[in-house]
Design a protein around this motif. Structure first.
Motif, PDB file in Angstrom:
ATOM      1  N   ALA A  57       0.869  -1.179   0.000  1.00  0.00           N
ATOM      2  CA  ALA A  57       0.000   0.000   0.000  1.00  0.00           C
ATOM      3  C   ALA A  57       0.901   1.222   0.000  1.00  0.00           C
ATOM      4  CB  ALA A  57      -0.912   0.011   1.225  1.00  0.00           C
ATOM      5  N   GLU A  58       0.520   2.229  -0.759  1.00  0.00           N
ATOM      6  CA  GLU A  58       1.368   3.408  -0.871  1.00  0.00           C
ATOM      7  C   GLU A  58       0.545   4.674  -1.043  1.00  0.00           C
ATOM      8  OE1 GLU A  58       3.822   3.088  -4.410  1.00  0.00           O
ATOM      9  OE2 GLU A  58       2.349   1.739  -5.314  1.00  0.00           O
ATOM     10  N   VAL A  59       1.138   5.774  -0.655  1.00  0.00           N
ATOM     11  CA  VAL A  59       0.549   7.093  -0.846  1.00  0.00           C
ATOM     12  C   VAL A  59       1.238   7.714  -2.051  1.00  0.00           C
ATOM     13  CG1 VAL A  59       0.195   9.381   0.147  1.00  0.00           C
ATOM     14  CG2 VAL A  59       0.053   7.348   1.613  1.00  0.00           C
ATOM     15  N   LEU A  60       0.461   7.990  -3.090  1.00  0.00           N
ATOM     16  CA  LEU A  60       1.020   8.478  -4.346  1.00  0.00           C
ATOM     17  C   LEU A  60       0.635   9.937  -4.571  1.00  0.00           C
ATOM     18  CD1 LEU A  60       0.188   5.354  -6.543  1.00  0.00           C
ATOM     19  CD2 LEU A  60       2.402   5.976  -5.530  1.00  0.00           C
ATOM     20  N   PRO A  61       1.569  10.744  -5.029  1.00  0.00           N
ATOM     21  CA  PRO A  61       1.279  12.170  -5.244  1.00  0.00           C
ATOM     22  C   PRO A  61       0.424  12.391  -6.488  1.00  0.00           C
ATOM     23  CG  PRO A  61       3.487  11.659  -6.004  1.00  0.00           C
ATOM     24  CD  PRO A  61       2.975  10.410  -5.347  1.00  0.00           C
ATOM     25  N   THR A  62      -0.333  13.462  -6.464  1.00  0.00           N
ATOM     26  CA  THR A  62      -1.057  13.943  -7.638  1.00  0.00           C
ATOM     27  C   THR A  62      -0.789  15.444  -7.710  1.00  0.00           C
ATOM     28  OG1 THR A  62      -3.141  14.597  -6.559  1.00  0.00           O
ATOM     29  CG2 THR A  62      -2.879  12.265  -7.124  1.00  0.00           C
ATOM     30  N   GLU A  63      -1.424  16.098  -8.648  1.00  0.00           N
ATOM     31  CA  GLU A  63      -1.282  17.552  -8.717  1.00  0.00           C
ATOM     32  C   GLU A  63      -1.985  18.240  -7.556  1.00  0.00           C
ATOM     33  OE1 GLU A  63      -2.707  18.594 -12.571  1.00  0.00           O
ATOM     34  OE2 GLU A  63      -0.919  17.851 -13.605  1.00  0.00           O
ATOM     35  N   GLY A  64      -2.813  17.493  -6.851  1.00  0.00           N
ATOM     36  CA  GLY A  64      -3.506  18.029  -5.682  1.00  0.00           C
ATOM     37  C   GLY A  64      -3.231  17.157  -4.464  1.00  0.00           C
ATOM     38  N   VAL A  68      -4.300   7.106  -2.302  1.00  0.00           N
ATOM     39  CA  VAL A  68      -3.861   5.875  -1.646  1.00  0.00           C
ATOM     40  C   VAL A  68      -4.141   4.721  -2.598  1.00  0.00           C
ATOM     41  CG1 VAL A  68      -4.151   4.322   0.311  1.00  0.00           C
ATOM     42  CG2 VAL A  68      -4.362   6.792   0.646  1.00  0.00           C
ATOM     43  N   PHE A  69      -3.113   3.943  -2.907  1.00  0.00           N
ATOM     44  CA  PHE A  69      -3.292   2.755  -3.738  1.00  0.00           C
ATOM     45  C   PHE A  69      -2.784   1.548  -2.967  1.00  0.00           C
ATOM     46  CE2 PHE A  69      -1.777  -0.503  -6.677  1.00  0.00           C
ATOM     47  CZ  PHE A  69      -2.931  -0.713  -7.427  1.00  0.00           C
ATOM     48  N   ALA A  70      -3.559   0.474  -2.979  1.00  0.00           N
ATOM     49  CA  ALA A  70      -3.158  -0.770  -2.337  1.00  0.00           C
ATOM     50  C   ALA A  70      -3.718  -1.928  -3.149  1.00  0.00           C
ATOM     51  CB  ALA A  70      -3.678  -0.825  -0.897  1.00  0.00           C
ATOM     52  N   GLU A  71      -3.121  -3.086  -2.997  1.00  0.00           N
ATOM     53  CA  GLU A  71      -3.631  -4.251  -3.719  1.00  0.00           C
ATOM     54  C   GLU A  71      -3.219  -5.545  -3.049  1.00  0.00           C
ATOM     55  OE1 GLU A  71      -2.099  -4.431  -7.689  1.00  0.00           O
ATOM     56  OE2 GLU A  71      -0.010  -4.567  -7.054  1.00  0.00           O
ATOM     57  N   ARG A  72      -4.001  -6.568  -3.322  1.00  0.00           N
ATOM     58  CA  ARG A  72      -3.645  -7.942  -2.965  1.00  0.00           C
ATOM     59  C   ARG A  72      -3.987  -8.812  -4.167  1.00  0.00           C
ATOM     60  NH1 ARG A  72      -3.076 -11.039   2.134  1.00  0.00           N
ATOM     61  NH2 ARG A  72      -3.299 -13.256   1.633  1.00  0.00           N
ATOM     62  N   ILE A  73      -3.004  -9.466  -4.715  1.00  0.00           N
ATOM     63  CA  ILE A  73      -3.194 -10.308  -5.890  1.00  0.00           C
ATOM     64  C   ILE A  73      -3.150 -11.761  -5.435  1.00  0.00           C
ATOM     65  CG2 ILE A  73      -2.345 -10.905  -8.187  1.00  0.00           C
ATOM     66  CD1 ILE A  73      -3.328  -8.001  -7.890  1.00  0.00           C
ATOM     67  N   VAL A  74      -4.289 -12.424  -5.478  1.00  0.00           N
ATOM     68  CA  VAL A  74      -4.356 -13.826  -5.060  1.00  0.00           C
ATOM     69  C   VAL A  74      -4.051 -14.765  -6.217  1.00  0.00           C
ATOM     70  CG1 VAL A  74      -5.984 -13.332  -3.203  1.00  0.00           C
ATOM     71  CG2 VAL A  74      -6.867 -13.956  -5.460  1.00  0.00           C
ATOM     72  N   ASP A  75      -4.354 -14.302  -7.441  1.00  0.00           N
ATOM     73  CA  ASP A  75      -4.104 -15.103  -8.640  1.00  0.00           C
ATOM     74  C   ASP A  75      -4.187 -14.177  -9.850  1.00  0.00           C
ATOM     75  OD1 ASP A  75      -4.060 -16.815 -10.807  1.00  0.00           O
ATOM     76  OD2 ASP A  75      -5.603 -18.165 -10.032  1.00  0.00           O
ATOM     77  N   PRO A  76      -3.112 -14.043 -10.609  1.00  0.00           N
ATOM     78  CA  PRO A  76      -3.135 -13.145 -11.768  1.00  0.00           C
ATOM     79  C   PRO A  76      -4.238 -13.474 -12.768  1.00  0.00           C
ATOM     80  CG  PRO A  76      -0.887 -13.838 -11.275  1.00  0.00           C
ATOM     81  CD  PRO A  76      -1.785 -14.663 -10.405  1.00  0.00           C
ATOM     82  N   LYS A  77      -4.702 -14.707 -12.753  1.00  0.00           N
ATOM     83  CA  LYS A  77      -5.757 -15.113 -13.688  1.00  0.00           C
ATOM     84  C   LYS A  77      -7.159 -14.865 -13.129  1.00  0.00           C
ATOM     85  CE  LYS A  77      -2.905 -18.740 -15.802  1.00  0.00           C
ATOM     86  NZ  LYS A  77      -2.786 -20.203 -16.080  1.00  0.00           N
ATOM     87  N   ALA A  78      -7.255 -14.546 -11.848  1.00  0.00           N
ATOM     88  CA  ALA A  78      -8.568 -14.348 -11.214  1.00  0.00           C
ATOM     89  C   ALA A  78      -9.125 -12.970 -11.561  1.00  0.00           C
ATOM     90  CB  ALA A  78      -8.434 -14.491  -9.699  1.00  0.00           C
ATOM     91  N   LYS A  79     -10.398 -12.791 -11.300  1.00  0.00           N
ATOM     92  CA  LYS A  79     -11.035 -11.491 -11.514  1.00  0.00           C
ATOM     93  C   LYS A  79     -10.441 -10.469 -10.543  1.00  0.00           C
ATOM     94  CE  LYS A  79     -15.485 -13.046 -13.314  1.00  0.00           C
ATOM     95  NZ  LYS A  79     -16.962 -13.069 -13.097  1.00  0.00           N
ATOM     96  N   THR A  80     -10.503  -9.211 -10.964  1.00  0.00           N
ATOM     97  CA  THR A  80      -9.961  -8.134 -10.137  1.00  0.00           C
ATOM     98  C   THR A  80     -11.029  -7.084  -9.864  1.00  0.00           C
ATOM     99  OG1 THR A  80      -7.729  -8.441 -11.025  1.00  0.00           O
ATOM    100  CG2 THR A  80      -8.214  -6.325  -9.986  1.00  0.00           C
ATOM    101  N   VAL A  81     -11.170  -6.711  -8.606  1.00  0.00           N
ATOM    102  CA  VAL A  81     -12.095  -5.667  -8.179  1.00  0.00           C
ATOM    103  C   VAL A  81     -11.282  -4.460  -7.731  1.00  0.00           C
ATOM    104  CG1 VAL A  81     -13.895  -5.006  -6.534  1.00  0.00           C
ATOM    105  CG2 VAL A  81     -13.838  -7.336  -7.457  1.00  0.00           C
ATOM    106  N   LEU A  82     -11.602  -3.288  -8.264  1.00  0.00           N
ATOM    107  CA  LEU A  82     -10.965  -2.034  -7.840  1.00  0.00           C
ATOM    108  C   LEU A  82     -11.945  -1.286  -6.946  1.00  0.00           C
ATOM    109  CD1 LEU A  82      -8.718   0.133  -8.000  1.00  0.00           C
ATOM    110  CD2 LEU A  82      -9.817   0.982 -10.088  1.00  0.00           C
ATOM    111  N   LEU A 148      -8.124   5.264  -3.274  1.00  0.00           N
ATOM    112  CA  LEU A 148      -8.791   6.175  -2.351  1.00  0.00           C
ATOM    113  C   LEU A 148      -8.247   7.578  -2.569  1.00  0.00           C
ATOM    114  CD1 LEU A 148      -8.454   3.924   0.840  1.00  0.00           C
ATOM    115  CD2 LEU A 148     -10.230   3.851  -0.930  1.00  0.00           C
ATOM    116  N   GLU A 149      -9.126   8.498  -2.892  1.00  0.00           N
ATOM    117  CA  GLU A 149      -8.686   9.861  -3.228  1.00  0.00           C
ATOM    118  C   GLU A 149      -9.097  10.875  -2.169  1.00  0.00           C
ATOM    119  OE1 GLU A 149     -10.487  12.494  -5.842  1.00  0.00           O
ATOM    120  OE2 GLU A 149     -12.287  11.292  -6.226  1.00  0.00           O
ATOM    121  N   GLY A 150      -8.508  12.072  -2.276  1.00  0.00           N
ATOM    122  CA  GLY A 150      -8.788  13.121  -1.304  1.00  0.00           C
ATOM    123  C   GLY A 150      -9.365  14.372  -1.910  1.00  0.00           C
TER     124      GLY A 150
END
Length: 455
Positions: A57-64, A68-82, A148-150
């Motif tokens: 999980a990381e805090v990434l800069p934007t112009e404002g 916050v971006f984080a992920e857990r990959i259980v299987d690269p072939k599985a479906k992904t929910v954002l 997650l945005e601010g």
């Protein structure tokens, strides 16, 4: 799923205490003096998601404000929910109308009272805790990412570019959002449409300085008076917006669609009683829930000018201002067309005695979620399990500007399963969120993952 349910039950008090930590951070995006709080809130969420089970999980800069971006990959072939949510909240003004401290959460009458309790920290945090419960019990059936945005409460100005620059990182099969409401806890619903919005500020200028109203009144145009007349002319006696072209792209529902839409339970007497109003208003020929869900509207969100402090000061103000929101049920061309037609209309109806400037502040296109897509069906089944009845599809008058942006930039549809209620008073003093709403959300979300992975 019994293990997940048991984990939630055992940890529900801790979940609530952690939510309180999040709520205490005054992350008001509209006010620059809270800039440090935005970063602090983002960092808190990133740490929380790591503890919940994210691979990173990381805090990434934007112009404002940061994302916050984080992920857990259980299987690269599985479906992904954002999972999308926002950690910024609305200003608390007027402070003297709050019955509790706006950023000190209190549980009373089965509800959490605090700014952001519902919108959107409470709903966002349901996803974090549901994710934790699935990770802790080794029950996560698909890949999960968090975005997650601010800046949602100020129109998400930085998120569009962030998404365009990070398409690969944000790749997913569906975007899951809890930033909307249900009809009631007895009548669950899924939001399948958002009206969209255009938000502008109008500046009316008369004389080059404030004038003594006794010496100049009746001879020089008063910008406050002129602005009031202009605003009053925007809606006619039938509740119809008079701006030329305003309705050009509005999707008109068929008689059958209107009939189905109005099957949603609604009690006009209770509605008026809850708001302490004598009667409702709006576009003639449409019901109240149609006016708030599928028809365009235009409202002034703020109007000011001249002397507004204690005591008196007899002046004709040099300037008067108004901020307005016009929301629409149209499908296409909304933001550009509403912005242009509204700006041109204000200038056209202004008398020669004043000058008018119209500044676009933010906005977003409308959005429609198909009720036949696999994610919708999975959510429908999950909600039916936890609420004991099938949810109704429902259109919301609210807007989450970035949702249509996600579809345009990332090519991904969004599923809006919010657990808010009308009584939560979001954007108002005394915002609250029911404990049953919070825990019901935490219980429902894992079931969505289960059924979505099976589709």
């Amino acid at each position: 799923m019994d293990k997940v349910k048991s984990y939630i039950e055992k940890n529900k008090d801790r979940f609530l205490n952690e939510l309180f930590e999040l709520l205490r951070i005054p992350s008001i995006s509209a006010q620059s003096d809270h800039k440090p709080d935005m970063t602090r809130c983002a960092e808190w969420l990133a740490a929380s998601l790591m503890k919940a089970g994210a691979d990173h999980a990381e805090v990434l800069p934007t112009e404002g404000n940061p994302v916050v971006f984080a992920e857990r990959i259980v299987d690269p072939k599985a479906k992904t929910v954002l999972v999308y949510g926002h950690y910024d909240v609305m200003p608390v003004d007027p402070v003297d109308e709050w019955r509790t401290s706006p950023f000190e959460p209190v549980v009373k009458d089965g509800r959490i009272w605090c700014r952001g309790a519902d919108d959107d920290k409470g709903q966002l945090f349901m996803h974090a805790k549901a994710f934790e419960a699935m990770c802790a019990t080794d029950s996560l059936p698909c890949n999960v990412k968090f975005l997650l945005e601010g800046e949602e409460e100020i129109g998400s100005p930085s998120l569009y570019k962030f998404c365009a620059d990070n398409k690969k990182m944000l790749k997913a099969d569906i975007i899951l959002v809890s930033d909307t409401s249900m009809i009631s806890m007895q009548i669950p619903s899924i939001t399948c449409g958002l009206r969209g919005l255009t938000y502008m500020e109008v500046e009316v200028t008369g004389p080059n300085k404030d004038l003594h109203s006794g010496l100049f009144g009746g001879a020089v145009a008063n910008p406050a008076n002129v602005l009031a007349r202009m605003v009053a002319s925007l809606i006619d006696e039938n509740g119809h917006v008079t701006i030329p072209g305003f309705y050009d792209d509005v999707r008109e529902l068929t008689a059958a669609e209107r009939k189905a839409f109005n099957k949603a339970p609604f009690n006009l007497t209770e509605y008026k009683k809850a708001l302490e109003i004598g009667d409702v208003e709006g576009e003639a020929g449409f019901t109240t829930i149609e006016r708030t869900g599928i028809r365009p509207s235009l409202d002034v969100n703020g109007i000011w000018g001249g002397y507004i402090e204690e005591g008196t000061k007899t002046v004709i103000p040099s300037k008067a201002f108004g901020q307005n929101l016009d929301a629409s049920g149209s499908r296409t061309g909304f933001q550009k067309d509403r912005q242009g037609s509204s700006r041109n209309n204000f200038k056209a109806i202004a008398p020669k005695s004043v000058k008018v400037k119209v500044k676009f502040l933010h906005g977003g296109m409308p959005y429609v979620a198909p009720t036949d897509m696999p994610a919708y069906k999975a959510a429908e089944k999950a909600i039916a399990d936890t609420f004991g009845k099938k949810p109704l599809p429902f259109y919301s008058g609210g807007s989450i500007p970035i949702i249509s942006g996600f579809e345009n930039i990332l090519g991904i549809k969004s599923l809006l399963i919010g657990f808010g209620l009308a009584e939560d008073a979001i954007h108002s003093p005394n915002e609250s969120y029911g404990l049953d709403q919070f825990y019901k959300g935490v219980e429902t979300i894992p079931l969505f993952y289960k059924y979505f992975a099976e589709k």
